[in-house]
Write a protein that holds these residues in place. Structure first.
Motif, short mmCIF file in Angstrom:
data_model
loop_
_atom_site.label_atom_id
_atom_site.label_comp_id
_atom_site.label_asym_id
_atom_site.label_seq_id
_atom_site.Cartn_x
_atom_site.Cartn_y
_atom_site.Cartn_z
N LEU A 184 0.86 -1.18 0.00
CA LEU A 184 0.00 0.00 0.00
C LEU A 184 0.90 1.23 0.00
CD1 LEU A 184 -2.27 -1.42 2.79
CD2 LEU A 184 -3.10 -0.93 0.49
N ALA A 185 1.00 1.89 -1.14
CA ALA A 185 1.88 3.05 -1.27
C ALA A 185 1.09 4.33 -1.00
CB ALA A 185 2.49 3.10 -2.67
N THR A 186 1.55 5.10 -0.03
CA THR A 186 0.87 6.36 0.33
C THR A 186 1.81 7.54 0.15
OG1 THR A 186 1.47 6.27 2.69
CG2 THR A 186 -0.50 5.07 2.00
N LEU A 187 2.81 7.39 -0.69
CA LEU A 187 3.77 8.46 -0.95
C LEU A 187 3.12 9.57 -1.77
CD1 LEU A 187 6.75 6.14 -1.97
CD2 LEU A 187 6.37 7.21 0.27
N PRO A 188 3.56 10.82 -1.62
CA PRO A 188 2.96 11.92 -2.38
C PRO A 188 3.07 11.70 -3.88
CG PRO A 188 4.37 12.75 -0.62
CD PRO A 188 4.61 11.27 -0.69
N SER A 189 2.09 12.21 -4.61
CA SER A 189 2.12 12.13 -6.07
C SER A 189 3.42 12.73 -6.60
CB SER A 189 0.93 12.87 -6.67
OG SER A 189 -0.28 12.26 -6.33
N GLY A 190 4.00 12.07 -7.57
CA GLY A 190 5.23 12.55 -8.17
C GLY A 190 6.50 12.18 -7.44
N THR A 191 6.39 11.37 -6.36
CA THR A 191 7.59 10.94 -5.64
C THR A 191 8.51 10.19 -6.59
OG1 THR A 191 6.43 10.79 -3.52
CG2 THR A 191 8.47 9.52 -3.76
N ASP A 192 9.75 10.60 -6.62
CA ASP A 192 10.72 10.01 -7.55
C ASP A 192 11.55 8.96 -6.83
OD1 ASP A 192 12.27 9.48 -9.75
OD2 ASP A 192 13.57 11.23 -9.49
N LEU A 193 11.25 7.68 -7.08
CA LEU A 193 12.03 6.58 -6.52
C LEU A 193 12.98 6.07 -7.58
CD1 LEU A 193 9.29 4.53 -4.63
CD2 LEU A 193 10.89 6.19 -3.67
N ASP A 194 14.24 5.85 -7.21
CA ASP A 194 15.17 5.33 -8.22
C ASP A 194 14.76 3.92 -8.60
OD1 ASP A 194 16.89 3.26 -6.73
OD2 ASP A 194 17.07 5.02 -5.42
N ALA A 195 15.15 3.52 -9.79
CA ALA A 195 14.68 2.26 -10.36
C ALA A 195 15.09 1.06 -9.51
CB ALA A 195 15.22 2.11 -11.78
N SER A 196 16.28 1.08 -8.92
CA SER A 196 16.73 -0.06 -8.14
C SER A 196 15.89 -0.23 -6.88
CB SER A 196 18.21 0.08 -7.77
OG SER A 196 18.43 1.23 -6.97
N LEU A 197 15.55 0.86 -6.21
CA LEU A 197 14.71 0.80 -5.01
C LEU A 197 13.31 0.33 -5.38
CD1 LEU A 197 13.97 1.25 -2.09
CD2 LEU A 197 13.68 3.69 -2.59
N ALA A 198 12.74 0.92 -6.42
CA ALA A 198 11.40 0.51 -6.84
C ALA A 198 11.38 -0.97 -7.20
CB ALA A 198 10.95 1.36 -8.03
N GLY A 199 12.43 -1.44 -7.85
CA GLY A 199 12.50 -2.85 -8.21
C GLY A 199 12.56 -3.75 -7.00
N ARG A 200 13.32 -3.36 -5.98
CA ARG A 200 13.41 -4.17 -4.75
C ARG A 200 12.06 -4.23 -4.04
NH1 ARG A 200 18.19 -1.27 -4.01
NH2 ARG A 200 17.33 -0.10 -2.24
N LEU A 201 11.34 -3.11 -4.04
CA LEU A 201 10.03 -3.09 -3.40
C LEU A 201 9.03 -3.94 -4.18
CD1 LEU A 201 9.86 0.71 -2.51
CD2 LEU A 201 10.10 -1.18 -0.88
N ALA A 202 9.19 -3.97 -5.50
CA ALA A 202 8.27 -4.75 -6.32
C ALA A 202 8.50 -6.25 -6.16
CB ALA A 202 8.44 -4.36 -7.79
N ASP A 203 9.75 -6.66 -6.02
CA ASP A 203 10.06 -8.09 -5.87
C ASP A 203 9.52 -8.58 -4.52
OD1 ASP A 203 11.36 -8.13 -8.29
OD2 ASP A 203 13.36 -7.83 -7.43
N GLY A 204 8.58 -9.46 -4.57
CA GLY A 204 7.99 -9.97 -3.34
C GLY A 204 7.02 -9.01 -2.69
N GLY A 205 6.62 -7.96 -3.41
CA GLY A 205 5.73 -6.96 -2.83
C GLY A 205 4.26 -7.25 -3.00
N GLY A 206 3.94 -8.38 -3.66
CA GLY A 206 2.55 -8.72 -3.88
C GLY A 206 1.87 -7.75 -4.83
N ALA A 207 0.56 -7.61 -4.71
CA ALA A 207 -0.16 -6.62 -5.50
C ALA A 207 0.19 -5.23 -4.98
CB ALA A 207 -1.66 -6.86 -5.41
N LEU A 208 0.07 -4.22 -5.86
CA LEU A 208 0.36 -2.84 -5.48
C LEU A 208 -0.90 -2.01 -5.53
CD1 LEU A 208 2.27 -0.39 -4.93
CD2 LEU A 208 2.47 -0.16 -7.42
N PHE A 209 -1.22 -1.36 -4.42
CA PHE A 209 -2.20 -0.27 -4.41
C PHE A 209 -1.41 1.01 -4.23
CE2 PHE A 209 -4.36 2.92 -1.89
CZ PHE A 209 -5.45 3.20 -2.70
#
Length: 270
Positions: A184-209
């Motif tokens: 459940l992502a509640t970060l402000p709109s336009g938050t810039d996450l680097d690709a490596s961090l976003a990828g780590r969160l996606a791996d094993g992160g289940g569905a994304l809201f």
């Protein structure tokens, strides 16, 4: 000028889709209500609220006004009391506060086939994170991993989790992660996450809201690839339905007349 007035307040507010959503619903309901928008900062909120006359029926509140609206409400519903945030004020002799974001998240997830979950990750530690935790608890979550740039801000979420029977832990957003069923992502709109961090969160992160919806896709949504992704538009839609129930008859759980047509008109307005 119409005799019944409502509006969405926030700062910034020009991007808000709430006027279109409410106008669509009021059209189906044949209500001659005026719903506008106004830029109001947190320091200016109390004075702005006090200036409203008897023609005002209610307000929708977005950031950064949810905590100020909580303080202004004379009475509050359970979700508002637990989260410390009010996104809906029903005006009258004394304002009544509601948090329809919790139900909006639950409804958006259910619409996408998610009606039960055991483990979640919440990104962010602000007011929307509290609503996300409440929604997760209502879906049966027993464990929530909160990730934020300042984990110390999650102390309130840890305490809230304890009251809900959910074990909440908090860590830096960059720290290693374990597998969960739902993020459940509640970060402000336009938050810039680097690709490596976003990828780590996606791996094993289940569905994304992702509560954000503009710009879309967000950095997180792009990283999730082919996995299940739910944008914040679903939450926006369903929390607005509950707001309109409140403005119409005062009860967020009691359906509107011909609510199927109302929902279809609102969805078309997005």
């Amino acid at each position: 000028m119409n005799s019944t007035r409502l509006a969405v307040w926030g700062d910034p507010i020009a991007h808000s889709l709430s006027p279109a959503l409410h106008a669509a619903a009021y059209g189906v309901l044949a209500l001659e209500w005026e719903y506008g928008r106004r830029q109001v900062s947190a320091p200016a909120f109390r004075e702005a609220l006090a200036s409203l006359d008897a023609s005002w029926r209610g307000l929708s509140l977005t950031m950064p006004l949810k905590e100020a609206a909580f303080r202004a409400a004379a009475t509050r519903d359970r979700h508002a009391e637990l989260s410390g945030a009010v996104n809906t004020l029903l005006l009258g002799t004394e304002p009544t506060g509601f948090n329809t974001d919790v139900g909006g998240i639950v409804d958006a997830l259910a619409e996408n086939g998610i009606t039960a979950v055991g483990t979640v990750r919440i990104l962010g530690a602000g007011a929307t994170a509290a609503s996300a935790l409440l929604a997760a608890a209502e879906l049966g979550a027993t464990r929530a991993d909160v990730r934020a740039r300042r984990p110390e801000k999650a102390a309130g979420l840890v305490a809230l989790g304890e009251s809900l029977g959910v074990r909440v832990t908090a860590d830096l957003i960059h720290a290693p992660v374990e597998r969960v069923e739902l993020t459940l992502a509640t970060l402000p709109s336009g938050t810039d996450l680097d690709a490596s961090l976003a990828g780590r969160l996606a791996d094993g992160g289940g569905a994304l809201f992702d509560a954000a919806y503009a710009p879309w896709p967000s950095a997180l949504a792009s990283a999730w690839g082919g996995r299940s992704v739910i944008s914040g538009l679903g939450m926006l839609l369903h929390q607005a339905v509950r707001q309109i129930r409140i403005f119409h008859h005062g009860e967020p759980l009691e359906p509107l007349p011909d609510e199927g047509r109302v929902l279809a008109a609102m969805r078309a307005a997005l």
